[in-house]
Design a protein around this motif. Structure first.
Motif, PDB file in Angstrom:
ATOM      1  N   THR A  98       0.839  -1.197   0.000  1.00  0.00           N
ATOM      2  CA  THR A  98       0.000   0.000   0.000  1.00  0.00           C
ATOM      3  C   THR A  98       0.877   1.251   0.000  1.00  0.00           C
ATOM      4  O   THR A  98       2.077   1.184   0.264  1.00  0.00           O
ATOM      5  N   ASP A  99       0.254   2.387  -0.282  1.00  0.00           N
ATOM      6  CA  ASP A  99       0.956   3.691  -0.297  1.00  0.00           C
ATOM      7  C   ASP A  99       2.232   3.612  -1.138  1.00  0.00           C
ATOM      8  O   ASP A  99       3.294   4.102  -0.737  1.00  0.00           O
ATOM      9  N   ILE A 100       2.123   3.009  -2.307  1.00  0.00           N
ATOM     10  CA  ILE A 100       3.295   2.829  -3.172  1.00  0.00           C
ATOM     11  C   ILE A 100       3.650   4.148  -3.844  1.00  0.00           C
ATOM     12  O   ILE A 100       2.794   4.840  -4.382  1.00  0.00           O
ATOM     13  N   ARG A 101       4.920   4.496  -3.795  1.00  0.00           N
ATOM     14  CA  ARG A 101       5.398   5.660  -4.551  1.00  0.00           C
ATOM     15  C   ARG A 101       6.743   5.328  -5.186  1.00  0.00           C
ATOM     16  O   ARG A 101       7.560   4.605  -4.608  1.00  0.00           O
ATOM     17  N   PHE A 102       6.940   5.833  -6.370  1.00  0.00           N
ATOM     18  CA  PHE A 102       8.152   5.559  -7.134  1.00  0.00           C
ATOM     19  C   PHE A 102       9.008   6.815  -7.200  1.00  0.00           C
ATOM     20  O   PHE A 102       8.504   7.906  -7.446  1.00  0.00           O
ATOM     21  N   VAL A 103      10.310   6.655  -7.006  1.00  0.00           N
ATOM     22  CA  VAL A 103      11.247   7.762  -7.168  1.00  0.00           C
ATOM     23  C   VAL A 103      12.289   7.331  -8.199  1.00  0.00           C
ATOM     24  O   VAL A 103      13.118   6.453  -7.940  1.00  0.00           O
ATOM     25  N   VAL A 137      -0.392  -7.550 -18.645  1.00  0.00           N
ATOM     26  CA  VAL A 137      -1.327  -7.200 -17.575  1.00  0.00           C
ATOM     27  C   VAL A 137      -1.657  -5.715 -17.647  1.00  0.00           C
ATOM     28  O   VAL A 137      -0.855  -4.895 -18.090  1.00  0.00           O
ATOM     29  N   SER A 138      -2.853  -5.379 -17.197  1.00  0.00           N
ATOM     30  CA  SER A 138      -3.269  -3.991 -17.140  1.00  0.00           C
ATOM     31  C   SER A 138      -2.663  -3.335 -15.899  1.00  0.00           C
ATOM     32  O   SER A 138      -2.673  -3.911 -14.815  1.00  0.00           O
ATOM     33  N   ARG A 139      -2.125  -2.121 -16.074  1.00  0.00           N
ATOM     34  CA  ARG A 139      -1.455  -1.441 -14.960  1.00  0.00           C
ATOM     35  C   ARG A 139      -2.114  -0.102 -14.681  1.00  0.00           C
ATOM     36  O   ARG A 139      -2.634   0.550 -15.590  1.00  0.00           O
ATOM     37  N   ASP A 140      -2.015   0.292 -13.400  1.00  0.00           N
ATOM     38  CA  ASP A 140      -2.598   1.589 -13.077  1.00  0.00           C
ATOM     39  C   ASP A 140      -1.763   2.706 -13.697  1.00  0.00           C
ATOM     40  O   ASP A 140      -0.614   2.503 -14.101  1.00  0.00           O
ATOM     41  N   GLU A 141      -2.323   3.878 -13.771  1.00  0.00           N
ATOM     42  CA  GLU A 141      -1.732   4.976 -14.537  1.00  0.00           C
ATOM     43  C   GLU A 141      -0.352   5.375 -14.038  1.00  0.00           C
ATOM     44  O   GLU A 141       0.563   5.616 -14.831  1.00  0.00           O
ATOM     45  N   LYS A 142      -0.192   5.437 -12.715  1.00  0.00           N
ATOM     46  CA  LYS A 142       1.090   5.875 -12.152  1.00  0.00           C
ATOM     47  C   LYS A 142       2.227   4.929 -12.543  1.00  0.00           C
ATOM     48  O   LYS A 142       3.299   5.361 -12.960  1.00  0.00           O
ATOM     49  N   PHE A 143       1.963   3.631 -12.438  1.00  0.00           N
ATOM     50  CA  PHE A 143       2.983   2.652 -12.755  1.00  0.00           C
ATOM     51  C   PHE A 143       3.216   2.568 -14.262  1.00  0.00           C
ATOM     52  O   PHE A 143       4.352   2.436 -14.728  1.00  0.00           O
ATOM     53  N   LEU A 168      13.630   3.727  -7.125  1.00  0.00           N
ATOM     54  CA  LEU A 168      13.320   3.327  -5.762  1.00  0.00           C
ATOM     55  C   LEU A 168      11.808   3.221  -5.589  1.00  0.00           C
ATOM     56  O   LEU A 168      11.060   4.074  -6.079  1.00  0.00           O
ATOM     57  N   VAL A 169      11.379   2.165  -4.905  1.00  0.00           N
ATOM     58  CA  VAL A 169       9.969   1.968  -4.625  1.00  0.00           C
ATOM     59  C   VAL A 169       9.770   2.021  -3.113  1.00  0.00           C
ATOM     60  O   VAL A 169      10.335   1.209  -2.375  1.00  0.00           O
ATOM     61  N   PHE A 170       8.990   2.983  -2.650  1.00  0.00           N
ATOM     62  CA  PHE A 170       8.661   3.121  -1.234  1.00  0.00           C
ATOM     63  C   PHE A 170       7.254   2.562  -1.029  1.00  0.00           C
ATOM     64  O   PHE A 170       6.337   2.890  -1.789  1.00  0.00           O
ATOM     65  N   TYR A 171       7.066   1.748   0.007  1.00  0.00           N
ATOM     66  CA  TYR A 171       5.744   1.155   0.216  1.00  0.00           C
ATOM     67  C   TYR A 171       5.570   0.692   1.658  1.00  0.00           C
ATOM     68  O   TYR A 171       6.542   0.504   2.400  1.00  0.00           O
TER      69      TYR A 171
END
Length: 412
Positions: free
Chosen positions: A58-63, A383-389, A404-407
């Motif tokens: 959850t709360d995934i963010r990519f840098v 696979v279908s991916r959400d917009e951010k990814f 980097l993936v923060f989660y």
């Protein structure tokens, strides 16, 4: 070893009673305390132990770390996060430390052979002082610890006497030094100690050894030499060589107490007491299931790194529920679901609240290329991916720096 390290007293009481500090010349000796310890039962195989990372993370963010001619690094051996800084330590490939801001924009780097006037001859290890916001690098060829601010500017260098393979900052100006096995018998006052504790000026004030007297020591072999911090500098975890016990080291007062014990339930694990030669150990590494020496924590969740036939794996453990989660990551998506994450990798670091994993652009670009070919030739849709990814993947080039993936993990 039934009920080993179990006690009905509280951890605090045991620390007060069991903490002993005697003088050996000028060096105070700290004895590890047998405290209330979580026994973590590791199953014989992780084949049936899995977690769905697209539902669990959850709360995934990519840098995406900026890629320039000066900012390219090989692999992040250490990652430190502080305020508006991401610090990447690439100790073995580029032999440099890179400073980025929180958005991934490159700021500067210091390293061996760089034109930064730091004069570093080597980088053996690095650690971070979260309170004073400074980075420390152990230059073993120069015998000094070099301290830098978060802009990469050299603050000072201090001489440090013992050679060591790993070190970590512990809250309020204490360095925890892990001395290598080859130091045994040649370190004078520090002879046979597993850990030494230095103040901010490099003076050794105290030391400690493992209380597991039955474990055999194979000379000239590094094993379980990782001493990762909590991600906030409040404490560190430490696992002695050939040990299944993970200790927690704290300051105020300086103390070491057992925190986790790994109980391997299957026959795949080899007891360290069975090792008589280096060949025995290497055979175990090629054929067995064993602890890698690393534990990465974020709050009550802990990732325990394991090796199975020399292949990295691991499990997540909750000290709140006392349960194991995961082992083999999977992604089961329903027909209308979109992947929040793909190409998952195990955590390499943490903050006080998040785990950090990395995505390797060269590997991802190659897999995406194969996926497109399969779609073209066989009609297999990705696979279908959400917009951010999806946006991240579209803008990724194979020669880019790692992402980097923060989660956080949503676990029952």
């Amino acid at each position: 070893m039934k009920n080993i390290f179990r006690t009905t007293s509280t951890v605090l009481l045991m620390m007060l009673i069991g903490y002993s500090c005697k003088q050996s010349g000028r060096i105070a000796v700290i004895t590890p305390v047998k405290a209330k310890t979580d026994t973590i039962n590791i199953p014989a195989s992780l084949e049936n132990v899995s977690f769905d990372y697209n539902k669990t993370l959850t709360d995934i963010r990519f840098v995406k770390l900026e890629t320039t001619s000066k900012s390219i690094f090989g692999y992040p051996d250490r990652i430190f996060i502080s305020d508006n800084r991401i610090i990447i330590c690439d100790i073995y490939i580029s032999k440099s430390v890179f400073f980025f801001d929180s958005s991934g924009k490159f700021i500067d780097k210091v390293g061996v052979g760089s034109d930064d006037h730091s004069g570093l001859k080597s980088i053996r290890d690095a650690t971070f002082d979260y309170r004073h916001k400074v980075l420390s690098i152990f230059d073993d060829k120069d015998g000094k610890i070099a301290t830098f601010d978060t802009q990469g500017k050299l603050i000072k260098k201090i001489a440090i006497k013992p050679f060591f393979v790993r070190f970590s900052y512990l809250k309020d100006s204490i360095y925890v030094l892990q001395t290598p096995i080859e130091n045994r018998g040649v370190s004078g006052e520090l002879n046979d100690f597993d850990l030494a504790f230095s103040d901010n000026d490099g003076a050794i004030k105290s030391a400690s050894w493992s209380n597991e007297k039955d474990k055999k020591i194979l000379p000239n072999y590094d094993y379980n030499t990782k001493i990762p911090s909590s991600g906030s500098g409040e404490f560190i975890y430490y696992s002695p060589k050939f040990s299944r016990t993970i200790y927690q080291v704290k300051n105020y007062p300086l103390s070491i107490h057992s925190r986790f014990y790994l109980n391997f339930l299957g026959k795949n694990d080899t007891s360290p007491s069975e090792f008589t030669t280096l060949a025995d150990l290497n055979t175990m590494k090629d054929e067995k299931f064993y602890f890698d020496g690393s534990i990465i924590s974020s709050g009550a969740l802990h990732f325990i790194a394991l090796m199975e036939k020399n292949i990295p794996t691991g499990v997540f453990y909750s000290s709140r529920t006392k349960k194991i989660y995961g082992g083999q990551p999977i992604s089961r998506l329903g027909i209308n679901e979109k992947a929040k994450m793909d190409y998952f990798s195990y955590p390499i670091a943490s903050t006080a609240t998040e785990f950090i994993s990395i995505l390797n652009p060269s590997e991802i670009c190659e897999k995406e290329k194969i996926s497109r070919q399969q779609e073209k030739q066989y009609g297999i849709k990705p696979v279908s991916r959400d917009e951010k990814f999806d946006t991240l993947l579209r803008n990724l080039k194979k020669d880019d720096n790692q992402v980097l993936v923060f989660y956080k993990l949503k676990l029952s």
